[in-house]
Enzyme design. Sequence first.
Site, PDB file in Angstrom:
ATOM      1  NE  ARG A 167      -6.667  17.759 -15.646  1.00  0.00           N
ATOM      2  CZ  ARG A 167      -8.174  17.116 -14.899  1.00  0.00           C
ATOM      3  NH1 ARG A 167      -8.192  17.785 -13.543  1.00  0.00           N
ATOM      4  NH2 ARG A 167      -8.624  16.197 -15.493  1.00  0.00           N
ATOM      5  NE  ARG A 189     -14.970  17.470  -8.483  1.00  0.00           N
ATOM      6  CZ  ARG A 189     -15.545  16.279  -8.027  1.00  0.00           C
ATOM      7  NH1 ARG A 189     -16.730  15.377  -7.442  1.00  0.00           N
ATOM      8  NH2 ARG A 189     -14.547  15.191  -9.020  1.00  0.00           N
ATOM      9  NE  ARG A 225       3.500  -1.758  -9.776  1.00  0.00           N
ATOM     10  CZ  ARG A 225       3.662  -2.364  -8.767  1.00  0.00           C
ATOM     11  NH1 ARG A 225       4.863  -3.285  -8.949  1.00  0.00           N
ATOM     12  NH2 ARG A 225       3.356  -1.966  -7.786  1.00  0.00           N
ATOM     13  NE  ARG A 285      -9.170  -0.769  -6.746  1.00  0.00           N
ATOM     14  CZ  ARG A 285      -9.909   0.076  -8.263  1.00  0.00           C
ATOM     15  NH1 ARG A 285     -10.495   1.283  -7.807  1.00  0.00           N
ATOM     16  NH2 ARG A 285      -9.835  -0.809  -8.724  1.00  0.00           N
ATOM     17  CD  GLU A 310      -8.377  -4.116  -6.845  1.00  0.00           C
ATOM     18  OE1 GLU A 310      -7.624  -3.029  -7.726  1.00  0.00           O
ATOM     19  OE2 GLU A 310      -9.479  -3.617  -6.846  1.00  0.00           O
ATOM     20  CE1 TYR A 314      -6.212   2.182 -16.032  1.00  0.00           C
ATOM     21  CE2 TYR A 314      -7.173   4.560 -16.514  1.00  0.00           C
ATOM     22  CZ  TYR A 314      -7.344   3.318 -15.325  1.00  0.00           C
ATOM     23  OH  TYR A 314      -7.760   3.104 -15.307  1.00  0.00           O
ATOM     24  CG  ASP A 350     -10.610   6.953 -17.830  1.00  0.00           C
ATOM     25  OD1 ASP A 350     -10.458   5.889 -16.788  1.00  0.00           O
ATOM     26  OD2 ASP A 350     -10.694   7.639 -17.466  1.00  0.00           O
TER      27      ASP A 350
END
Length: 372
Positions: free
Chosen positions: A177, A181, A254, A285, A305, A353, A355
């Site tokens: 998804r 907003r 990666r 970035r 990076e 991955y 958080d």
Amino acid sequence: MYDYLIIGSGLFGATFAYFAHQKGKRCLVIEARKHCGGNLYCEKIEGINVHKYGAHIFHTNSQRVWKFVNSLVEFNRYTNSPMANYQGELYNLPFNMNTFHQMWGVKTPEEAMQRLNEQRKEALLHMQEMGVDTPRNLEEQALLLIGKDIYEKLIKSYTEKQWGRKCTDLPAFIIRRLPVRLVYDNNYFNDAYQGIPKGGYNQLINQLLKDVEVRTETNYFEHRQALDGLAKTKVFTGKIDEYFDYRLGYLQYRTVKFEEEHLPKSNYQGCAVVNYTDRTVPYTRIIEHKHFEFGTQPVTYVTKEYPKDWKIGEEAYYPVNDVKNLDLYTKYVKKAETISNVIFGGRLGEYKYYDMDKVIASALSLVEKELA
């Protein structure tokens, strides 16, 4: 004899060690690097906490996790509001009314939805003309979700640099998804809680490991036999395939090359994170570290990076979660299940991955299971 040998002093290992110690367990934490904290480690340079292994912004919806970390250290009110730079054009992230105004000049949610729906419809018709019912790859998925303009300027090249593959070669499930907003709100996260530890992440790790025995510059694989005999149970937070000597094959990752630079100015880019979303710029970035803690120093430090494919000997950052790698990981999990005294956890141990709040939640779950 220790109760637990914890291999890796990152957030998962440090959190487990903290609670195990609280429960009266004797723990030894070993860390291959010269410092604790894994990829959370910050180096203080001229008063600026430089995130040495990439930007880390703590955010969570879990009141339990937020209360826990705040019981250890105080967090500031940093809100992640990154920018995207596409060939010199600047766009707010995440995709919100500011982005749509910058992209199309629209001013109302109704105008924005009209543009989005027109482009979504075009993508759907194109797929139908090719006899395709379901998105076959990330590109088709993204076009259905967000339309051509935003995809081509803000997603396509950034994603291809990040993963080292064309979007048409990446699985659709990578982008399940894309939040849209229809308000003027640049807060990247929807979570209830967000911030950076005051004084940097070393403060958090130091509190977690305050009363725990830690040995840095200790590579588990170089001293495996001796270390294995020190504890009843191991908590392994490294690469699960490396633990088994890659016997079933190599999982893909990666990695990132960091190019750090000191600049003799007080403010380089005006925010902590700017994504470079066109192919002509080789890095993904630039991070300006002082903005994470509202720094006012007369100098600044920035990091570019450069993602690339991982090779043995390099730090592994992101699992490549495609079908081939997930199938191989499943085989390693089955192998791990045959060993009763080793627990695999964290981003590399679970090939996932994570958080930061989810890492802590996972460690808390293990604590409840293991130390109940």
